[in-house]
Write a protein that holds these residues in place. Sequence first.
Motif, PDB file in Angstrom:
ATOM      1  N   MET A  86      -0.279 -13.213   9.950  1.00 30.97           N
ATOM      2  CA  MET A  86       0.817 -12.974   9.038  1.00 30.97           C
ATOM      3  C   MET A  86       0.324 -12.946   7.600  1.00 30.97           C
ATOM      4  N   ALA A  87      -0.513 -13.919   7.249  1.00 36.12           N
ATOM      5  CA  ALA A  87      -1.024 -13.967   5.878  1.00 36.12           C
ATOM      6  C   ALA A  87      -1.918 -12.768   5.587  1.00 36.12           C
ATOM      7  N   ARG A  88      -2.657 -12.321   6.603  1.00 41.21           N
ATOM      8  CA  ARG A  88      -3.533 -11.162   6.414  1.00 41.21           C
ATOM      9  C   ARG A  88      -2.727  -9.906   6.110  1.00 41.21           C
ATOM     10  N   LYS A  89      -1.606  -9.733   6.781  1.00 37.87           N
ATOM     11  CA  LYS A  89      -0.782  -8.546   6.562  1.00 37.87           C
ATOM     12  C   LYS A  89      -0.172  -8.542   5.169  1.00 37.87           C
ATOM     13  N   ALA A 142      -7.531  -6.447   6.804  1.00 34.33           N
ATOM     14  CA  ALA A 142      -7.646  -6.068   8.210  1.00 34.33           C
ATOM     15  C   ALA A 142      -7.745  -7.325   9.061  1.00 34.33           C
ATOM     16  N   ASP A 143      -7.506  -7.171  10.368  1.00 35.40           N
ATOM     17  CA  ASP A 143      -7.497  -8.324  11.264  1.00 35.40           C
ATOM     18  C   ASP A 143      -8.849  -9.011  11.355  1.00 35.40           C
ATOM     19  N   HIS A 144      -9.930  -8.270  11.264  1.00 36.61           N
ATOM     20  CA  HIS A 144     -11.267  -8.850  11.433  1.00 36.61           C
ATOM     21  C   HIS A 144     -11.854  -9.354  10.113  1.00 36.61           C
ATOM     22  N   THR A 145     -11.222  -9.062   8.987  1.00 39.11           N
ATOM     23  CA  THR A 145     -11.731  -9.472   7.676  1.00 39.11           C
ATOM     24  C   THR A 145     -11.397 -10.945   7.425  1.00 39.11           C
TER      25      THR A 145
END
Length: 76
Positions: free
Chosen positions: A1-4, A9-12
């Motif tokens: 959620m915080a990444r979005k 990106a999901d892998h970052t």
Amino acid sequence: MARKTLGLADHTPIPKGLRLPISGNAQKARVRLSKLHARIANIRQEGLHKLTSWLRRRFHRVLVKELKVGGMEKNR
């Protein structure tokens, strides 16, 4: 959620020192804790008020004397 919300990106990995958005549950917990602290402060203040009111009613005169504790320790 915080990444979005940060646009990552999901892998970052999330960079160190980056402030994440505060979740709704964290905000609720913060509000609950501040209310609890305010309640405890009010309880302490009420107890002190009751004690001083009782002292005022019980005794006609209350004297406060400043003691020099350092001098009292030297006389032991």
